[in-house]
Design an enzyme around this catalytic site. Structure first.
Site, short mmCIF file in Angstrom:
data_model
loop_
_atom_site.label_atom_id
_atom_site.label_comp_id
_atom_site.label_asym_id
_atom_site.label_seq_id
_atom_site.Cartn_x
_atom_site.Cartn_y
_atom_site.Cartn_z
N GLU A 114 -17.93 10.52 11.54
CA GLU A 114 -18.17 9.79 12.80
C GLU A 114 -19.08 8.58 12.58
OE1 GLU A 114 -16.80 9.83 15.86
OE2 GLU A 114 -15.42 11.12 14.77
N ARG A 152 -11.81 -13.39 -5.48
CA ARG A 152 -10.86 -14.50 -5.69
C ARG A 152 -11.53 -15.86 -5.53
NH1 ARG A 152 -8.71 -17.05 -1.47
NH2 ARG A 152 -6.72 -17.55 -2.43
N1 SAM Z 1 -17.58 6.53 15.23
C1 SAM Z 1 -17.72 5.24 14.64
C2 SAM Z 1 -17.71 4.17 15.75
O1 SAM Z 1 -17.08 4.40 16.76
O2 SAM Z 1 -18.28 3.09 15.55
C3 SAM Z 1 -16.57 4.99 13.68
C4 SAM Z 1 -16.69 5.75 12.41
S1 SAM Z 1 -15.32 5.51 11.32
C5 SAM Z 1 -14.24 6.85 11.79
C6 SAM Z 1 -15.90 6.00 9.76
C7 SAM Z 1 -16.33 4.86 8.84
O3 SAM Z 1 -15.22 4.01 8.61
C8 SAM Z 1 -17.41 3.96 9.35
O4 SAM Z 1 -18.70 4.51 9.12
C9 SAM Z 1 -17.19 2.70 8.54
O5 SAM Z 1 -17.80 2.75 7.28
C10 SAM Z 1 -15.68 2.70 8.35
N2 SAM Z 1 -14.96 1.78 9.26
C11 SAM Z 1 -14.14 2.12 10.27
N3 SAM Z 1 -13.63 1.06 10.88
C12 SAM Z 1 -14.11 -0.02 10.23
C13 SAM Z 1 -13.96 -1.43 10.41
N4 SAM Z 1 -13.19 -1.92 11.37
N5 SAM Z 1 -14.61 -2.26 9.56
C14 SAM Z 1 -15.40 -1.75 8.59
N6 SAM Z 1 -15.59 -0.43 8.37
C15 SAM Z 1 -14.97 0.43 9.18
#
Ligand code: SAM
Length: 246
Positions: A114, A152
């Site tokens: 999460e 790149r």
């Molecule tokens: N519950 C969090 C929220 O709503 O902000 C989202 C957690 S996500 C399921 C798990 C991890 O995926 C995050 O901690 C992050 O490192 C990564 N992640 C998910 N979406 C991302 C995005 N759009 N850009 C960068 N990292 C992302």
């Protein structure tokens, strides 16, 4: 350049970062990408990196201790960026790739579950970046995107042309979207390449490409025009296409 990636899934990285320009940049010694297994910084038998959220709620949250210890083990130079990948971060743009490509050491923290304990986000990370307005299951794919975009840009990475020339026309680097590209055959299934590209008139080709970049940007991403460096001739061309200068 040194890139450190901290993740619980180090096995995800070799293939995407081993191929093409990014793979060659590493082989040529322009950059070294070090992938660190976060579980190596746990102290319990089960190598736990997560815990249930204080206050209740669904899912698990990444604990702070392994992330702090992993970053401390890297002995980073003072001021080196520590980037947390998160959907709550600032949108990752070409300007960020250019800024990070000028650093000697960049560290990327990949979240899972999460998300990550807020003490990591607020006190350990020096910045937070998002690769788009959607939620991935982990930060690994986002880290790969960031590393690809950075590597790149390193001088010598593109190989086929002087560095500045190779990237100057890229979408976003130029401030505009890039012009349309064509290759052989000149005629395919009744679709022809624009005559000007076959004319050998370099000045005409350059003007055509600039006008097409302007047209395409106006049609697809008009908000970019507000930040782009535009000549009087560009402005005239855009007005012909219906642009209303602010
Ligand atoms: N519950 C969090 C929220 O709503 O902000 C989202 C957690 S996500 C399921 C798990 C991890 O995926 C995050 O901690 C992050 O490192 C990564 N992640 C998910 N979406 C991302 C995005 N759009 N850009 C960068 N990292 C992302």
């Amino acid at each position: 350049m040194q890139v450190h990636i901290v993740t619980i899934f180090p096995e995800m990285f070799p293939a995407p970062l081993g191929a093409g320009i990014v793979g060659r940049a590493q082989e040529a010694g322009l950059a070294a990408v070090h992938v660190h297994d976060l579980r190596g910084f746990t102290h319990d038998r089960r190598r736990t990196t997560d815990g249930s959220p204080f206050g209740g709620g669904p899912g698990m949250v990444m604990r702070p201790e392994p992330l702090f210890e992993a970053v401390e083990s890297l002995k980073l130079p003072e001021g080196a960026p520590i980037v947390a990948l998160t959907p709550q971060g600032a949108p990752f743009r070409q300007a960020d790739a250019e800024r990070l490509a000028a650093e000697e050491v960049v560290t990327l923290l990949c979240g899972r579950y999460e998300g990550v304990d807020e003490r990591v986000m607020a006190e350990l990370a020096t910045e937070r970046l998002s690769i788009g307005d959607y939620v991935l299951s982990g930060g690994e794919l986002a880290a790969m995107v960031v590393v690809d975009a950075i590597l790149r840009l390193l001088p010598g990475a593109l190989g086929h042309a002087p560095h500045g020339e190779a990237i100057a026309d890229d979408s976003f680097t130029s401030g505009l979207l890039q012009y349309p590209q064509y290759t052989r055959p000149a005629e395919y299934r009744g679709m022809s390449v624009p005559d000007v590209l076959l004319s050998g008139d370099h000045a005409a080709v350059e003007r055509w490409r600039r006008n097409e970049a302007l047209r395409r940007t106006l049609e697809r991403r008009p908000e970019l025009l507000a930040q782009a460096t535009l000549s009087d001739e560009d402005r005239k061309e855009l007005r012909k296409l219906g642009w209303r200068d602010a």
